[in-house]
Design a protein around this motif. Sequence first.
Motif, mmCIF file in Angstrom:
data_model
loop_
_atom_site.group_PDB
_atom_site.id
_atom_site.type_symbol
_atom_site.label_atom_id
_atom_site.label_comp_id
_atom_site.label_asym_id
_atom_site.label_seq_id
_atom_site.Cartn_x
_atom_site.Cartn_y
_atom_site.Cartn_z
ATOM 1 N N UNK A 189 -31.890 9.608 -15.726
ATOM 2 C CA UNK A 189 -31.416 10.962 -15.469
ATOM 3 C C UNK A 189 -31.145 11.113 -13.984
ATOM 4 N N UNK A 190 -30.038 11.766 -13.649
ATOM 5 C CA UNK A 190 -29.688 11.955 -12.247
ATOM 6 C C UNK A 190 -30.732 12.802 -11.529
ATOM 7 N N UNK A 191 -31.154 13.898 -12.121
ATOM 8 C CA UNK A 191 -32.143 14.791 -11.506
ATOM 9 C C UNK A 191 -31.741 15.147 -10.075
ATOM 10 N N UNK A 192 -30.521 15.682 -9.930
ATOM 11 C CA UNK A 192 -30.012 16.054 -8.614
ATOM 12 C C UNK A 192 -30.613 17.398 -8.201
ATOM 13 N N UNK A 193 -31.856 17.347 -7.739
ATOM 14 C CA UNK A 193 -32.576 18.561 -7.387
ATOM 15 C C UNK A 193 -32.217 19.065 -5.985
ATOM 16 N N UNK A 194 -31.549 18.235 -5.188
ATOM 17 C CA UNK A 194 -31.228 18.627 -3.809
ATOM 18 C C UNK A 194 -29.911 18.002 -3.359
ATOM 19 N N UNK A 195 -28.770 18.401 -3.969
ATOM 20 C CA UNK A 195 -27.479 17.861 -3.541
ATOM 21 C C UNK A 195 -27.226 18.194 -2.073
ATOM 22 N N UNK A 196 -26.870 17.182 -1.288
ATOM 23 C CA UNK A 196 -26.711 17.401 0.146
ATOM 24 C C UNK A 196 -25.395 16.803 0.614
ATOM 25 N N UNK A 197 -25.454 15.734 1.396
ATOM 26 C CA UNK A 197 -24.230 15.161 1.952
ATOM 27 C C UNK A 197 -23.507 14.294 0.919
ATOM 28 N N UNK A 198 -22.244 13.983 1.209
ATOM 29 C CA UNK A 198 -21.454 13.104 0.352
ATOM 30 C C UNK A 198 -20.632 12.171 1.223
ATOM 31 N N UNK A 199 -20.240 11.050 0.637
ATOM 32 C CA UNK A 199 -19.369 10.108 1.327
ATOM 33 C C UNK A 199 -18.668 9.246 0.286
ATOM 34 N N UNK A 200 -17.673 8.494 0.722
ATOM 35 C CA UNK A 200 -16.985 7.549 -0.153
ATOM 36 C C UNK A 200 -17.456 6.156 0.222
ATOM 37 N N UNK A 201 -18.022 5.437 -0.741
ATOM 38 C CA UNK A 201 -18.542 4.105 -0.437
ATOM 39 C C UNK A 201 -17.408 3.069 -0.437
ATOM 40 N N UNK A 202 -17.674 1.836 0.004
ATOM 41 C CA UNK A 202 -16.599 0.830 0.093
ATOM 42 C C UNK A 202 -15.912 0.523 -1.228
ATOM 43 N N UNK A 203 -16.566 0.833 -2.355
ATOM 44 C CA UNK A 203 -15.937 0.627 -3.659
ATOM 45 C C UNK A 203 -15.018 1.778 -4.046
ATOM 46 N N UNK A 204 -14.943 2.793 -3.187
ATOM 47 C CA UNK A 204 -14.101 3.941 -3.471
ATOM 48 C C UNK A 204 -14.760 4.984 -4.337
#
Length: 365
Positions: free
Chosen positions: A239-254
Motif C-alpha cells: 500500500x502506498x500510504x501517502x500520509x505526507x505528500x511533499x516534493x516531486x521530481x522526475x527520475x532518470x527513467x522518466x
Amino acid sequence: MARAQRQLPVLTALLAAAAVVGLSACSSSSKVAAQSPAGSSPGPTTAVDRSAAVNEAPGIAAVAGYHVAVFAKAMGSYSNPDSVVVDAGNVFVGFQNVTAKDGSDKKTSTIVQYDLTGKVIKTFDVPGHQDGMRVDPVSHLLWSMSNEDGNPELTTIDLSSGAKKQYTFGPTAHGGGYDDIVFMGGKAYLSASNPTVKNGTNPAPAVVTATLGAGTVQTTPVLMGNAKAKDFNSGADVAVAAIDPDSMFINPSGDLTLDNQAGTTLVSIHNPGPGQTVKQLTVGTQIDDTVYPQDAGGRVLVADTKGGAVYAISGTLDPKTPLVATPDDSGVNGFVGKLDTTSGNITPLIVGFVAPHGMAYAPAA
C-alpha cells in the motif's frame, strides 16, 4: 549561524558513523539511527573537509570531495528560504518570510530572482506561505504555490513583464493544500499536502493534475493516497500510504516521483494516467527534497530554511546518484546526503545545516 557551529561536533560524529554504514531503510519508523547492515564490518572513517566550514560556509562540514559555499542569504525584507528553481540562467528562491502555512494571516512571501553568481535581479511578492515553485516549459510562466496546509493559492508570474495572476482552488478532497509542482508531458502535477489521515491511511488524492481556468484551478486525481504499488526491491504488492505528500521530481527513467515525507517512501508513477504503474521505495529517514545533478561540473543548491541561507554544493557530483535534503524535523539532524536508489540507504555528505529543504541543480557560474 552560531547554533550550527555548536552542533558541528555532534553532526560530524553522525557523519563519520553514517559514512561507513549508511542510514538503514526502516519502514516502521521515521526516526532512525545509523545501523550496520547484517554481516557488515566497520570500515575506515571518512575524512571531513573543514575547508568549507572555515572559508565559505561557517558551521558547515562536508566529506572529502565536496565543497560548500554560500550562494545567497536572507535579507531584512525576506527570510526563511524554501523552494529553489533554476531556469534559463536564473535562480529563483521562494522566501516564506513569517507566514502561516494555511494563509490565515493574510501575509505575503517573497520570490527572489538571482543570476548564477547569486546577484539579486528582481523580487516578487506572492500571497500566503510560498512553497512549491516551477517554470512551465511551454508558457515560460513561473508557477508559485502557496499555503500547503490549507486554503491553497497559485500565482503565475510572467518573468519578462513581471505580470502576476492569482488562482484559487475549490474545497480540496484531501482537506489540506498543495505543495510541489512538476511539469511533465504537457501537464502540471501537484502534490496534495497535509491530508486528513484516517487510521493511518490517506483515502484521498495524493497527486493531481492542475488545469487553469478563469481565476480558478481545476484538479483531477492521478494517484490516490491508499493506492496499490509494487515494492521496488521485492516486487510484492504494498500500500502506498501517502500520509505526507511533499516534493516531486522526475527520475532518470522518466517517472513522476513523489516524496511521501513522513511515510519515508518515494513513490514512482510510470506513465501517469489510466494505465499507470506504481513502485515504492522505502528510504532510511524522512527527506524533504531530491535532486539529480545534471553533470559533475555544476552545483546543487540547497535552501537552509531556518538557517536563512542558500548554499551551493560542488565537487563529486554524479548524475546517476541523487542528493537528498533531510530537514531538522525528520528524526535526525538536518543534513544533505546521497541516496542509494536500490537499497534506500542514505549516506550523509554535508552536515551543519539547521533545516535544509528545497534543492535544485545549477550549472557553474
